[in-house]
Enzyme design. Structure first.
Site, PDB file in Angstrom:
ATOM      1  N   ASP A  24      -1.432 -23.790  -4.900  1.00  0.00           N
ATOM      2  CA  ASP A  24      -1.878 -24.601  -3.746  1.00  0.00           C
ATOM      3  C   ASP A  24      -1.171 -24.305  -2.422  1.00  0.00           C
ATOM      4  O   ASP A  24      -0.866 -25.241  -1.655  1.00  0.00           O
ATOM      5  CB  ASP A  24      -1.757 -26.100  -4.061  1.00  0.00           C
ATOM      6  CG  ASP A  24      -2.579 -26.513  -5.278  1.00  0.00           C
ATOM      7  OD1 ASP A  24      -3.289 -25.677  -5.838  1.00  0.00           O
ATOM      8  OD2 ASP A  24      -2.505 -27.695  -5.653  1.00  0.00           O
ATOM      9  N   GLU A  72      -6.257 -26.681  -4.628  1.00  0.00           N
ATOM     10  CA  GLU A  72      -6.763 -28.019  -4.948  1.00  0.00           C
ATOM     11  C   GLU A  72      -7.905 -28.300  -3.988  1.00  0.00           C
ATOM     12  O   GLU A  72      -7.723 -28.304  -2.766  1.00  0.00           O
ATOM     13  CB  GLU A  72      -5.653 -29.074  -4.783  1.00  0.00           C
ATOM     14  CG  GLU A  72      -6.142 -30.466  -5.166  1.00  0.00           C
ATOM     15  CD  GLU A  72      -5.052 -31.544  -5.115  1.00  0.00           C
ATOM     16  OE1 GLU A  72      -3.864 -31.193  -5.063  1.00  0.00           O
ATOM     17  OE2 GLU A  72      -5.412 -32.728  -5.124  1.00  0.00           O
ATOM     18  N   LYS A 129      -9.375 -26.014  -8.225  1.00  0.00           N
ATOM     19  CA  LYS A 129      -9.121 -27.076  -9.207  1.00  0.00           C
ATOM     20  C   LYS A 129      -9.270 -28.460  -8.567  1.00  0.00           C
ATOM     21  O   LYS A 129      -8.753 -28.702  -7.479  1.00  0.00           O
ATOM     22  CB  LYS A 129      -7.714 -26.913  -9.804  1.00  0.00           C
ATOM     23  CG  LYS A 129      -6.575 -27.046  -8.802  1.00  0.00           C
ATOM     24  CD  LYS A 129      -5.246 -26.810  -9.489  1.00  0.00           C
ATOM     25  CE  LYS A 129      -4.059 -26.973  -8.572  1.00  0.00           C
ATOM     26  NZ  LYS A 129      -3.847 -28.303  -8.029  1.00  0.00           N
ATOM     27  N   LYS A 132      -4.591 -32.232 -10.231  1.00  0.00           N
ATOM     28  CA  LYS A 132      -3.243 -31.769  -9.902  1.00  0.00           C
ATOM     29  C   LYS A 132      -2.863 -30.619 -10.838  1.00  0.00           C
ATOM     30  O   LYS A 132      -2.233 -29.659 -10.428  1.00  0.00           O
ATOM     31  CB  LYS A 132      -2.228 -32.913 -10.008  1.00  0.00           C
ATOM     32  CG  LYS A 132      -2.578 -34.128  -9.145  1.00  0.00           C
ATOM     33  CD  LYS A 132      -2.707 -33.769  -7.666  1.00  0.00           C
ATOM     34  CE  LYS A 132      -3.027 -34.984  -6.815  1.00  0.00           C
ATOM     35  NZ  LYS A 132      -3.477 -34.610  -5.456  1.00  0.00           N
ATOM     36  N   VAL A 157       3.372 -25.421  -4.036  1.00  0.00           N
ATOM     37  CA  VAL A 157       3.615 -26.814  -3.628  1.00  0.00           C
ATOM     38  C   VAL A 157       2.651 -27.748  -4.365  1.00  0.00           C
ATOM     39  O   VAL A 157       1.575 -27.324  -4.756  1.00  0.00           O
ATOM     40  CB  VAL A 157       3.421 -26.974  -2.095  1.00  0.00           C
ATOM     41  CG1 VAL A 157       4.463 -26.190  -1.334  1.00  0.00           C
ATOM     42  CG2 VAL A 157       2.014 -26.586  -1.642  1.00  0.00           C
ATOM     43  N   THR A 158       3.056 -29.005  -4.461  1.00  0.00           N
ATOM     44  CA  THR A 158       4.400 -29.484  -4.272  1.00  0.00           C
ATOM     45  C   THR A 158       5.099 -29.482  -5.629  1.00  0.00           C
ATOM     46  O   THR A 158       4.449 -29.642  -6.661  1.00  0.00           O
ATOM     47  CB  THR A 158       4.432 -30.919  -3.677  1.00  0.00           C
ATOM     48  OG1 THR A 158       3.769 -31.821  -4.578  1.00  0.00           O
ATOM     49  CG2 THR A 158       3.776 -30.961  -2.318  1.00  0.00           C
ATOM     50  N   CYS A 162       1.630 -30.839  -8.141  1.00  0.00           N
ATOM     51  CA  CYS A 162       0.765 -29.853  -8.787  1.00  0.00           C
ATOM     52  C   CYS A 162       1.540 -28.769  -9.539  1.00  0.00           C
ATOM     53  O   CYS A 162       1.063 -28.259 -10.555  1.00  0.00           O
ATOM     54  CB  CYS A 162      -0.178 -29.246  -7.759  1.00  0.00           C
ATOM     55  SG  CYS A 162      -1.389 -30.466  -7.197  1.00  0.00           S
ATOM     56  N   GLN A 202      17.623 -30.531 -21.491  1.00  0.00           N
ATOM     57  CA  GLN A 202      17.357 -30.608 -22.943  1.00  0.00           C
ATOM     58  C   GLN A 202      16.974 -29.243 -23.513  1.00  0.00           C
ATOM     59  O   GLN A 202      16.036 -29.114 -24.291  1.00  0.00           O
ATOM     60  CB  GLN A 202      16.256 -31.621 -23.236  1.00  0.00           C
ATOM     61  CG  GLN A 202      16.546 -33.017 -22.670  1.00  0.00           C
ATOM     62  CD  GLN A 202      15.405 -33.975 -22.904  1.00  0.00           C
ATOM     63  OE1 GLN A 202      15.196 -34.442 -24.015  1.00  0.00           O
ATOM     64  NE2 GLN A 202      14.645 -34.242 -21.849  1.00  0.00           N
TER      65      GLN A 202
HETATM   66  C1  C5J Z   1      -0.257 -30.663  -4.686  1.00  0.00           C
HETATM   67  C2  C5J Z   1      -0.601 -32.932  -3.956  1.00  0.00           C
HETATM   68  N1  C5J Z   1      -0.741 -29.461  -4.543  1.00  0.00           N
HETATM   69  N2  C5J Z   1       0.684 -33.144  -3.707  1.00  0.00           N
HETATM   70  N3  C5J Z   1      -1.058 -31.711  -4.340  1.00  0.00           N
HETATM   71  O1  C5J Z   1       0.879 -30.840  -5.067  1.00  0.00           O
HETATM   72  O2  C5J Z   1      -1.403 -33.834  -3.815  1.00  0.00           O
END
Ligand code: C5J
Length: 222
Positions: A24, A72, A129, A132, A157-158, A162, A202
């Site tokens: 994204d 996205e 897509k 997320k 990101v972020t 996502c 972990q």
């Molecule tokens: C992504 C969002 N790409 N933060 N989307 O992280 O809504």
């Protein structure tokens, strides 16, 4: 196989089975007037990673790894946009509304596009897509299977939305996942830090994290 310096321990890199997935890196998340800013975020926080994502992209291209870019976005008729997603929160503009870069997060609009510096080149896969996670309602799983990919290197990101969602989806599907620290960002630096820590905690419950220089050094020995 060769080990790449990573946390919580060296990543067992197999060049023939690895791909880069860039999540994204769109104008809507990184530029003024886009989706990220309409939610009240300071987009300058995520712009800083662009040069390192570019370095990573070029290193992976040179190493011959398949590259996958995700975006996205939603169909212009909003038929793949759940009401619950459209109505969430109190943004200045909602998904599908007209903004300064076209309709917010709609496929084909200028704001939805990948940043010019990070544009896909011929032969690279682009996944649009609606969620997320990049596996939800897309062909990503079958594309990776067809290419024989079992390891995914993550950027984008972020970090906590996502990127992390897709990493967790991939982990549950049996992929070994590595997130490159300098090539991912959040509007909330503390969320990025927490995500890096929870991924590698972990014994690497979600996967590995690595620094870009160590990954690039690892490529030269693989
Ligand atoms: C992504 C969002 N790409 N933060 N989307 O992280 O809504």
């Amino acid at each position: 196989m060769s080990g790449i310096k990573a946390e919580p321990f060296d990543f067992p890199f197999r060049r023939e089975q690895a791909a880069l997935i860039v999540i994204d890196m769109q104008r809507d998340f990184t530029e003024a007037g886009g989706f990220g800013e309409t939610l009240g975020n300071d987009v300058r926080r995520v712009q800083t990673i662009v040069p390192d994502v570019r370095r990573l992209l070029e290193a992976c291209r040179q190493a011959g790894l398949p590259i996958i870019h995700t975006m996205e976005c939603h169909r212009p008729d909003l038929s793949d946009l759940p009401e619950a997603k459209r109505n969430r929160g109190t943004p200045r503009l909602r998904i599908g509304d007209q903004g300064p870069m076209g309709r917010i997060l709609i496929a084909g609009e200028p704001g939805t596009d990948i940043l010019p510096e990070l544009q896909p080149i011929a032969g690279e896969v682009v996944i649009e897509k609606p969620g997320k996670g990049a596996f939800y309602a897309t062909d990503l799983g079958s594309i990776l299977k067809e290419k024989g990919i079992t390891q995914l290197i993550f950027a984008g990101v972020t970090t906590e939305v996502c990127v992390q969602t897709t990493m967790r989806e991939a982990n549950d599907r049996g992929f070994e996942c590595l997130l490159v620290e300098e090539a991912t960002a959040s509007y909330f630096p503390e969320f990025k830090q927490a995500t890096l820590e929870m991924i590698r905690a972990q014994g690497g419950i979600v996967g590995w994290t690595a620094h870009l220089d160590d990954l690039m050094e690892g490529f030269t020995h693989a």
